[in-house]
Design a protein around this motif. Structure first.
Motif, PDB file in Angstrom:
ATOM      1  N   ALA A 119       0.778  -1.203   0.135  1.00 28.46           N
ATOM      2  CA  ALA A 119      -0.155  -0.053   0.183  1.00 28.46           C
ATOM      3  C   ALA A 119       1.044   1.121  -0.099  1.00 28.46           C
ATOM      4  O   ALA A 119       0.549   2.378  -0.658  1.00 28.46           O
ATOM      5  CB  ALA A 119      -0.802  -0.182   1.220  1.00 28.46           C
ATOM      6  N   LEU A 120       1.927   1.324   0.737  1.00 29.17           N
ATOM      7  CA  LEU A 120       2.789   2.477   0.770  1.00 29.17           C
ATOM      8  C   LEU A 120       3.617   2.638  -0.391  1.00 29.17           C
ATOM      9  O   LEU A 120       3.565   3.745  -1.029  1.00 29.17           O
ATOM     10  CB  LEU A 120       3.919   2.232   2.153  1.00 29.17           C
ATOM     11  CG  LEU A 120       3.187   2.345   3.539  1.00 29.17           C
ATOM     12  CD1 LEU A 120       4.484   1.977   4.294  1.00 29.17           C
ATOM     13  CD2 LEU A 120       2.642   3.690   3.523  1.00 29.17           C
ATOM     14  N   ARG A 121       4.118   1.514  -1.059  1.00 32.38           N
ATOM     15  CA  ARG A 121       4.770   1.466  -2.361  1.00 32.38           C
ATOM     16  C   ARG A 121       4.062   2.048  -3.386  1.00 32.38           C
ATOM     17  O   ARG A 121       4.238   2.892  -4.142  1.00 32.38           O
ATOM     18  CB  ARG A 121       5.440  -0.005  -2.610  1.00 32.38           C
ATOM     19  CG  ARG A 121       6.306   0.306  -3.853  1.00 32.38           C
ATOM     20  CD  ARG A 121       6.865  -1.259  -4.128  1.00 32.38           C
ATOM     21  NE  ARG A 121       5.995  -2.316  -4.472  1.00 32.38           N
ATOM     22  CZ  ARG A 121       6.108  -3.436  -4.909  1.00 32.38           C
ATOM     23  NH1 ARG A 121       7.289  -3.919  -4.853  1.00 32.38           N
ATOM     24  NH2 ARG A 121       5.039  -4.156  -5.208  1.00 32.38           N
ATOM     25  N   GLN A 122       2.600   1.709  -3.571  1.00 25.52           N
ATOM     26  CA  GLN A 122       1.815   2.187  -4.628  1.00 25.52           C
ATOM     27  C   GLN A 122       1.077   3.211  -4.201  1.00 25.52           C
ATOM     28  O   GLN A 122       0.446   3.790  -5.125  1.00 25.52           O
ATOM     29  CB  GLN A 122       0.939   0.912  -4.717  1.00 25.52           C
ATOM     30  CG  GLN A 122       1.423  -0.436  -5.107  1.00 25.52           C
ATOM     31  CD  GLN A 122       0.302  -1.476  -5.544  1.00 25.52           C
ATOM     32  OE1 GLN A 122      -0.747  -1.432  -5.427  1.00 25.52           O
ATOM     33  NE2 GLN A 122       0.925  -2.517  -6.335  1.00 25.52           N
ATOM     34  N   LEU A 123       1.215   3.743  -3.112  1.00 23.46           N
ATOM     35  CA  LEU A 123       0.529   5.122  -2.702  1.00 23.46           C
ATOM     36  C   LEU A 123      -0.909   4.835  -2.666  1.00 23.46           C
ATOM     37  O   LEU A 123      -1.538   5.930  -3.215  1.00 23.46           O
ATOM     38  CB  LEU A 123       1.103   6.147  -3.458  1.00 23.46           C
ATOM     39  CG  LEU A 123       2.655   6.412  -2.854  1.00 23.46           C
ATOM     40  CD1 LEU A 123       3.051   7.708  -3.950  1.00 23.46           C
ATOM     41  CD2 LEU A 123       3.043   6.806  -1.585  1.00 23.46           C
ATOM     42  N   LYS A 124      -1.483   3.978  -2.593  1.00 22.07           N
ATOM     43  CA  LYS A 124      -2.871   3.818  -2.211  1.00 22.07           C
ATOM     44  C   LYS A 124      -3.488   2.952  -1.113  1.00 22.07           C
ATOM     45  O   LYS A 124      -2.722   2.080  -0.736  1.00 22.07           O
ATOM     46  CB  LYS A 124      -3.643   3.410  -3.802  1.00 22.07           C
ATOM     47  CG  LYS A 124      -3.113   1.929  -3.804  1.00 22.07           C
ATOM     48  CD  LYS A 124      -3.752   1.136  -5.363  1.00 22.07           C
ATOM     49  CE  LYS A 124      -3.437  -0.001  -5.572  1.00 22.07           C
ATOM     50  NZ  LYS A 124      -3.939  -0.416  -6.960  1.00 22.07           N
ATOM     51  N   LEU A 125      -4.671   2.966  -0.857  1.00 21.65           N
ATOM     52  CA  LEU A 125      -5.181   2.430   0.345  1.00 21.65           C
ATOM     53  C   LEU A 125      -5.456   0.902  -0.064  1.00 21.65           C
ATOM     54  O   LEU A 125      -5.526   0.574  -1.290  1.00 21.65           O
ATOM     55  CB  LEU A 125      -6.783   2.797   0.687  1.00 21.65           C
ATOM     56  CG  LEU A 125      -6.398   4.460   1.394  1.00 21.65           C
ATOM     57  CD1 LEU A 125      -8.059   4.987   1.298  1.00 21.65           C
ATOM     58  CD2 LEU A 125      -5.951   4.521   2.580  1.00 21.65           C
ATOM     59  N   PRO A 126      -5.256   0.010   1.057  1.00 19.90           N
ATOM     60  CA  PRO A 126      -5.355  -1.341   0.880  1.00 19.90           C
ATOM     61  C   PRO A 126      -6.954  -1.699   0.354  1.00 19.90           C
ATOM     62  O   PRO A 126      -7.634  -0.986   0.586  1.00 19.90           O
ATOM     63  CB  PRO A 126      -4.854  -1.961   2.152  1.00 19.90           C
ATOM     64  CG  PRO A 126      -4.295  -0.938   2.980  1.00 19.90           C
ATOM     65  CD  PRO A 126      -4.870   0.514   2.433  1.00 19.90           C
ATOM     66  N   ARG A 127      -7.169  -2.792  -0.264  1.00 21.57           N
ATOM     67  CA  ARG A 127      -8.514  -3.253  -0.431  1.00 21.57           C
ATOM     68  C   ARG A 127      -9.272  -3.388   1.019  1.00 21.57           C
ATOM     69  O   ARG A 127      -8.893  -3.403   2.030  1.00 21.57           O
ATOM     70  CB  ARG A 127      -8.553  -4.544  -1.197  1.00 21.57           C
ATOM     71  CG  ARG A 127      -7.856  -4.820  -2.189  1.00 21.57           C
ATOM     72  CD  ARG A 127      -7.469  -6.364  -2.776  1.00 21.57           C
ATOM     73  NE  ARG A 127      -6.882  -7.139  -1.750  1.00 21.57           N
ATOM     74  CZ  ARG A 127      -6.924  -8.358  -1.861  1.00 21.57           C
ATOM     75  NH1 ARG A 127      -7.523  -8.851  -2.789  1.00 21.57           N
ATOM     76  NH2 ARG A 127      -6.551  -9.033  -0.914  1.00 21.57           N
ATOM     77  N   ARG A 128     -10.652  -3.479   0.671  1.00 20.87           N
ATOM     78  CA  ARG A 128     -11.327  -3.492   2.042  1.00 20.87           C
ATOM     79  C   ARG A 128     -11.137  -4.839   2.712  1.00 20.87           C
ATOM     80  O   ARG A 128     -11.089  -4.838   3.954  1.00 20.87           O
ATOM     81  CB  ARG A 128     -12.929  -3.498   1.638  1.00 20.87           C
ATOM     82  CG  ARG A 128     -13.913  -3.701   2.552  1.00 20.87           C
ATOM     83  CD  ARG A 128     -15.408  -3.192   2.123  1.00 20.87           C
ATOM     84  NE  ARG A 128     -15.733  -4.409   1.098  1.00 20.87           N
ATOM     85  CZ  ARG A 128     -17.052  -4.263   0.652  1.00 20.87           C
ATOM     86  NH1 ARG A 128     -17.826  -3.318   1.033  1.00 20.87           N
ATOM     87  NH2 ARG A 128     -17.205  -5.358  -0.150  1.00 20.87           N
ATOM     88  N   ILE A 129     -10.765  -5.920   2.010  1.00 20.46           N
ATOM     89  CA  ILE A 129     -10.837  -7.260   2.577  1.00 20.46           C
ATOM     90  C   ILE A 129      -9.326  -7.274   3.362  1.00 20.46           C
ATOM     91  O   ILE A 129      -9.231  -7.677   4.521  1.00 20.46           O
ATOM     92  CB  ILE A 129     -10.429  -8.474   1.581  1.00 20.46           C
ATOM     93  CG1 ILE A 129     -10.533  -9.801   2.492  1.00 20.46           C
ATOM     94  CG2 ILE A 129      -9.305  -8.374   0.693  1.00 20.46           C
ATOM     95  CD1 ILE A 129     -11.956  -9.846   3.248  1.00 20.46           C
TER      96      ILE A 129
END
Length: 307
Positions: A119-129
Motif C-alpha cells: 500500500a505504501l509503495r503504490q501510494l494507495k489504500l489497501p483493499r477492503r478485505i
C-alpha cells in the motif's frame, strides 16, 4: 482430483514439520544450554549445504550460475541478510523468550506487513478485505499477548517484540526474492541464502560447546534440520505442482496449529480461551486474503478432504 489431493497432503505435511520444528527448538532452549544463535547457525549452515548438494548431485543441476550476474548476486545477498537470516533468527528468539506456539502465531502476521508495504509503495489504500484483515489480526494479537487484560501483557514484552519482528521478517523473506525466483531454481536460491545467512553465526557454531550432548539433543537437531527445514521446504515446493500458491498459503495454517498442540501436549503449555480466540483471529487472516479469488477452490478442497 487425485493430483489436488496429493498437493494438499504435501502442503499439510510440510506445515506439520515446520510447526513441530518450533516445538523441538523450544525443548532445546528450555532443557539444555542451546542458544538461538547457535541453533540458527547450525540450521542454516547444514540445511544450506544439504540443499545445494541435493541440487548438484541428485538433480544434477549447476549451482553457480546465480553468481554470474551482478543483479542476481545483489538480490541474493539482500535475500540472505535481510530475509533469510532475520526470519530465522527472530523466530527462534521469539521461541526462546516466549514459546513455540505464540512465536509461530505471531509470525503469521507476516502477510499484514506485506499489505502495508504494498500500500505504501503504490501510494494507495489497501483493499477492503485487507483493511478487515489488519483489524482482525490486531485484535487477535492484542488478545493473544494480553489474555484480554488490556492493562498488562501475558507474554514477556521481549517475546512480543521478537514475535512481531518475526512477522515483519517473514514479509521481507517473501517479498525480496520474487525476481530472483523467476530466474533460478528456488532450491538454489534458498540453499545459497541459507549458506550465506549462516556466515555471521559460524564463530558461535564453531566455539560454542554444549555442556551435555545426548540422544534427545541429537534427535531434536536432526528433526529441525532434516524434517523442519529440508523436507518441509521440499514438500512445500512439490505441493505447488498440484495446487496454487494461495491454497498452499491457507494450508500453512497447520504450522501454528501443530506448534500449539505439540507445545500443550509435550511441553505442558497452557493457553486460555482468550489466547485461543486471539490465535484463531490471526490465523483467520490467511483465509481472508485468498477468499475473494479462491473461495470456489477452497470449497473444492473441503470436498476432497471429505473423500
Amino acid at each position: 482430483m487425485k493430483n489436488s489431493s496429493v498437493g494438499i497432503w504435501l502442503a499439510i505435511i510440510g506445515s506439520l514439520f515446520w510447526g513441530a520444528a518450533g516445538t523441538a527448538a523450544q525443548f532445546l532452549f528450555q532443557n539444555y544450554n542451546v542458544s538461538p544463535q547457535w541453533l540458527v547457525g547450525m540450521r542454516l549452515l547444514t540445511s544450506g549445504f544439504l540443499l545445494l548438494a541435493f541440487v548438484l548431485f541428485v538433480k544434477k543441476e549447476p549451482i553457480l550460475n546465480i553468481w554470474r550476474h551482478k543483479d542476481s548476486v545483489m538480490l541474493l545477498l539482500a535475500f540472505a541478510f535481510l530475509g533469510m537470516l532475520p526470519s530465522q533468527f527472530t523466530y527462534f528468539m521469539a521461541i526462546k523468550y516466549g514459546n513455540a506456539a505464540t512465536a509461530t502465531i505471531l509470525q503469521f502476521t507476516g502477510p499484514l506487513f506485506i499489505i502495508i508495504f504494498i500500500a505504501l509503495r503504490q501510494l494507495k489504500l489497501p483493499r477492503r478485505i485487507d483493511c478487515i484483515s489488519i483489524i482482525i489480526a490486531m485484535i487477535g494479537t492484542i488478545l493473544l499477548v494480553t489474555k484480554g487484560h488490556l492493562n498488562a501483557l501475558s507474554l514477556a514484552p521481549i517475546a512480543v517484540f521478537w514475535g512481531l519482528l518475526a512477522g515483519l521478517s517473514q514479509a521481507s523473506y517473501t517479498l525480496i526474492p520474487k525476481n530472483l525466483l523467476s530466474k533460478f531454481s528456488s532450491l538454489i536460491v534458498v540453499g545459497w541464502a541459507m549458506l550465506l545467512g549462516s556466515i555471521p553465526f559460524i564463530p558461535i557454531v564453531s566455539t560454542h560447546q554444549l555442556t551435555v550432548f545426548n540422544w534427545k539433543i541429537a534427535l531434536s537437531l536432526a528433526f529441525i534440520i532434516i524434517f523442519g527445514t529440508i523436507l518441509s521446504y521440499l514438500f512445500y515446493l512439490l505441493s505447488l505442482k498440484f495446487i496454487e500458491p494461495a491454497i498452499t498459503g491457507v494450508l500453512s495454517a497447520f504450522e501454528p496449529l501443530t506448534a500449539t498442540v505439540l507445545s500443550v501436549i509435550l511441553l505442558h503449555l497452557h493457553l486460555s480461551f482468550i489466547e485461543i480466540v486471539g490465535a484463531f483471529l490471526i490465523i483467520l487472516t490467511a483465509f481472508l486474503q485468498v477468499w475473494p479469488t479462491q473461495k470456489f477452490k477452497i470449497q473444492k478442497i473441503l470436498k476432497i478432504a471429505k473423500k
